[in-house]
Design a protein around this motif. Structure first.
Motif, short mmCIF file in Angstrom:
data_model
loop_
_atom_site.label_atom_id
_atom_site.label_comp_id
_atom_site.label_asym_id
_atom_site.label_seq_id
_atom_site.Cartn_x
_atom_site.Cartn_y
_atom_site.Cartn_z
N LEU A 29 78.79 100.90 -103.57
CA LEU A 29 80.24 101.01 -103.39
C LEU A 29 80.91 99.65 -103.53
O LEU A 29 81.94 99.51 -104.21
N LEU A 30 80.34 98.62 -102.90
CA LEU A 30 80.92 97.28 -103.01
C LEU A 30 80.82 96.77 -104.44
O LEU A 30 81.76 96.13 -104.95
N ALA A 31 79.70 97.04 -105.10
CA ALA A 31 79.56 96.63 -106.51
C ALA A 31 80.62 97.32 -107.36
O ALA A 31 81.24 96.69 -108.24
N ASP A 32 80.86 98.60 -107.11
CA ASP A 32 81.87 99.34 -107.88
C ASP A 32 83.27 98.80 -107.61
O ASP A 32 84.12 98.80 -108.51
N ALA A 33 83.52 98.34 -106.38
CA ALA A 33 84.84 97.80 -106.05
C ALA A 33 85.10 96.52 -106.84
O ALA A 33 86.20 96.31 -107.37
N PHE A 34 84.12 95.64 -106.92
CA PHE A 34 84.28 94.43 -107.72
C PHE A 34 84.39 94.77 -109.21
O PHE A 34 85.22 94.20 -109.93
N VAL A 39 85.13 92.38 -112.47
CA VAL A 39 84.11 91.40 -112.13
C VAL A 39 82.74 91.91 -112.59
O VAL A 39 82.38 93.06 -112.31
N ASP A 40 81.98 91.08 -113.29
CA ASP A 40 80.64 91.45 -113.76
C ASP A 40 79.71 91.57 -112.56
O ASP A 40 79.33 90.58 -111.95
N THR A 41 79.32 92.81 -112.21
CA THR A 41 78.65 93.07 -110.94
C THR A 41 77.44 93.97 -111.14
O THR A 41 77.43 94.84 -112.01
N GLU A 42 76.42 93.78 -110.30
CA GLU A 42 75.26 94.67 -110.26
C GLU A 42 74.79 94.80 -108.82
O GLU A 42 75.05 93.92 -107.99
N ALA A 43 74.10 95.91 -108.54
CA ALA A 43 73.66 96.19 -107.17
C ALA A 43 72.17 96.47 -107.13
O ALA A 43 71.58 96.95 -108.10
N ASP A 44 71.55 96.15 -105.94
CA ASP A 44 70.15 96.50 -105.65
C ASP A 44 69.19 96.01 -106.74
O ASP A 44 68.44 96.79 -107.33
N GLN A 45 69.25 94.72 -107.02
CA GLN A 45 68.37 94.12 -108.00
C GLN A 45 67.14 93.53 -107.30
O GLN A 45 67.29 92.77 -106.33
N ARG A 46 65.96 93.86 -107.79
CA ARG A 46 64.72 93.35 -107.20
C ARG A 46 64.11 92.29 -108.11
O ARG A 46 64.07 92.44 -109.32
N GLY A 47 63.62 91.22 -107.48
CA GLY A 47 62.96 90.15 -108.21
C GLY A 47 61.77 89.64 -107.43
O GLY A 47 61.46 90.15 -106.34
N PRO A 48 61.08 88.62 -107.96
CA PRO A 48 59.91 88.10 -107.26
C PRO A 48 60.24 87.48 -105.91
O PRO A 48 59.36 87.34 -105.06
N ASN A 49 61.53 87.13 -105.70
CA ASN A 49 61.92 86.51 -104.43
C ASN A 49 62.75 87.44 -103.56
O ASN A 49 63.56 87.00 -102.75
N GLY A 50 62.55 88.76 -103.72
CA GLY A 50 63.21 89.71 -102.84
C GLY A 50 64.35 90.45 -103.52
O GLY A 50 64.70 90.19 -104.67
N ALA A 55 75.13 91.41 -106.64
CA ALA A 55 75.27 90.12 -107.32
C ALA A 55 76.39 90.23 -108.34
O ALA A 55 76.55 91.26 -108.99
N PHE A 56 77.19 89.17 -108.44
CA PHE A 56 78.25 89.18 -109.45
C PHE A 56 78.56 87.75 -109.89
O PHE A 56 78.28 86.78 -109.18
N ASN A 57 79.11 87.67 -111.07
CA ASN A 57 79.51 86.39 -111.65
C ASN A 57 81.02 86.34 -111.72
O ASN A 57 81.65 87.25 -112.28
N TYR A 58 81.59 85.30 -111.13
CA TYR A 58 83.04 85.14 -111.19
C TYR A 58 83.39 83.68 -111.40
O TYR A 58 82.92 82.81 -110.65
N ASP A 59 84.17 83.44 -112.43
CA ASP A 59 84.65 82.09 -112.74
C ASP A 59 83.50 81.10 -112.90
O ASP A 59 83.58 79.95 -112.46
N GLY A 60 82.41 81.57 -113.51
CA GLY A 60 81.29 80.71 -113.81
C GLY A 60 80.30 80.50 -112.67
O GLY A 60 79.32 79.76 -112.84
N THR A 61 80.52 81.15 -111.54
CA THR A 61 79.63 81.01 -110.38
C THR A 61 78.99 82.35 -110.06
O THR A 61 79.67 83.38 -110.04
N TRP A 62 77.68 82.34 -109.80
CA TRP A 62 77.00 83.54 -109.34
C TRP A 62 77.05 83.62 -107.83
O TRP A 62 76.84 82.63 -107.13
N TRP A 63 77.37 84.82 -107.35
CA TRP A 63 77.45 85.10 -105.91
C TRP A 63 76.42 86.17 -105.57
O TRP A 63 76.32 87.17 -106.27
N LEU A 64 75.69 85.96 -104.48
CA LEU A 64 74.76 86.96 -103.94
C LEU A 64 75.33 87.47 -102.63
O LEU A 64 75.63 86.69 -101.72
#
Length: 460
Positions: A29-34, A39-50, A55-64
């Protein structure tokens, strides 16, 4: 389904959903709101570090963003987890800890030393979901608070204030230079006592024995009979982006429309009380002094406004509202008021409607003014209407039972009528005055009883 409706279902655990499922859906829901706000947004992404909630990118900065929906304020543990996650990412990545239940003192103390994390609580999140603030506006605001002011947690009320040390009123007392009643040239018109003027004034209401005027600075308090011109006015509520007429609730609370939602202001705090509207709703007072609004929203694909408007009783919390058909297409609606029992009058362009919520019936009435904009309830069946005529502002009285309207009386004002309010025996109109080939928004006072006698004499 709108984001606000989805949020309501999550809050109520609709369909017997578990709290773990709710947590996953809340991330989406929060990802959809952004994403709604570009705003370029994605939700529930899994990686080697959890796993990353959002996550979204805004004005050249990535936010978790880490989102928590607990029963109690969260402690420092989720903040530590987020900080560990940021340490494992590239330098410059920022973090957001979002908690619907707020934060305890340990989390707040730890956040003060974490210069790459901001805290969002329930008012921020509901403002985002409801459309009161956009995603870019929210991120820019909290980033400024952290980068310029050094605060990882900033109240919603502070975030939405104008960015200046001293308030600068866009509303001034007195008559604008260059305006005289003769410049309107309304035949047999009624004099209007202009008491204030300004730029981009969008609404008028009454509260606490004063007028409340919506301006670019927020909601301004103006005495019904102000003193000398030049008196410095200060806002009742400092708020950027406010629009339309506010609603004074009589208990120290003020409702005001911003973006796609309604904010409740009390004791310098802002909370979201309704939202998800595709067009700015119109606030008014219903039975027992309850807060109501006229929802003019339509589907994004229906720009014509042909879908029906809705009468909405506002609840205490976002998603608590109840709604009924308003009897008119949304594009025609201009205002609404309560008449008696559960019967309402909806003012429209061309036709208006009398709506009975108990029976579900509605009846159309021809609107006696061509461009209506102001509505005052006189009694259980009569309403006073204010609108723009060919040359000047006009006023009439409509009997909603007989559908009879008295011949309108012209007033020495012009321009778009943005609202009307009654304070004692005075009628206040937010309209316009011609000044130097432009129309300046003005607030003008008329003696209501004299005006009614004039109207009744014309009807006789």
């Amino acid at each position: 389904m709108s984001l606000t409706s989805q949020y309501t279902d999550l809050r109520n655990l609709a369909g017997g959903m578990s709290t773990s499922v709710r947590g996953t859906r809340f991330n989406m829901l929060l990802a959809d709101a952004f994403a709604r706000d570009g705003v370029d947004t994605e939700a529930d992404q899994r990686g080697p570090n959890g796993e990353v909630d959002v996550a979204f990118n805004y004005d050249g900065t990535w936010w978790l963003l880490e989102a928590k929906w607990y029963a109690q304020p969260i402690d420092v543990a989720p903040l530590r987890h987020l900080r560990d996650m940021l340490d494992q990412r590239r330098p410059g990545t920022m973090g957001i800890l979002a908690s619907l239940s707020g934060f305890d003192d340990s989390a707040r103390r730890r956040s003060e030393s974490a210069r790459d994390v901001v805290l969002l609580d329930r008012p921020h999140l509901e403002a985002l979901i409801s459309g009161v603030v956009s995603g870019p506006e929210l991120i820019s605001g909290v980033n400024r608070a952290l980068s310029v002011l050094g605060h990882p947690e900033i109240p919603l009320a502070f975030l939405l204030r104008p960015r200046r040390a001293e308030p600068q009123s866009s509303l001034a007392l007195g008559v604008p230079d260059g305006f005289t009643a003769a410049s309107v040239a309304a035949q047999d018109g009624v004099e209007a006592d202009v008491i204030a003027h300004g730029q981009s004034l969008s609404g008028i209401a009454v509260g606490g024995g004063h007028l409340l005027i919506t301006s670019p600075d927020g909601v301004m308090t103006v005495p019904g009979r102000p003193g000398r011109s030049g008196t410095k006015l200060r806002p009742r509520l400092e708020l950027t982006g406010a629009t339309g007429s506010p609603l004074h609730c009589g208990n120290g609370e003020l409702l005001v429309v911003r973006g796609g939602g309604v904010l409740r202001s009390r004791a310098d705090e802002l909370t979201v009380t309704a939202g998800g509207f595709t067009r700015a709703p119109l606030l008014f007072q219903g039975p027992d002094a309850a807060a109501w609004l006229l929802d003019l929203g339509t589907d994004e694909d229906d720009w014509t406004g042909n879908q029906a408007a809705n009468l909405v009783q506002v609840g205490r919390e976002l998603g608590d509202e109840q709604r009924w058909p308003a009897g008119l297409p949304a594009g025609n609606c201009r205002a609404a008021c309560w008449l008696h029992d559960r019967v309402f009058f909806v003012l429209g362009s061309g036709h208006s409607a009398v709506v009975d919520l108990d029976t579900g019936s509605s009846r159309w009435i021809r609107t006696p003014l061509g461009q209506p904009g102001g509505l005052i309830r006189l009694d259980e069946r009569r309403v006073l209407l204010v609108g723009r005529g060919d040359v000047a502002v006009q006023v009439t009285i409509l009997d909603t039972a007989t559908e009879h309207a008295v011949p309108p009386v012209a007033v020495h004002l012009t321009g778009h009528v943005a609202g009307a309010a009654r304070l004692g025996d005075d009628l206040y109109v937010l309209a316009g005055a011609p000044v130097d080939a432009t129309i300046r928004p003005v607030v003008a006072r008329l003696d209501l009883q004299s005006l009614i006698r004039r109207l009744q004499a014309g009807a006789g």
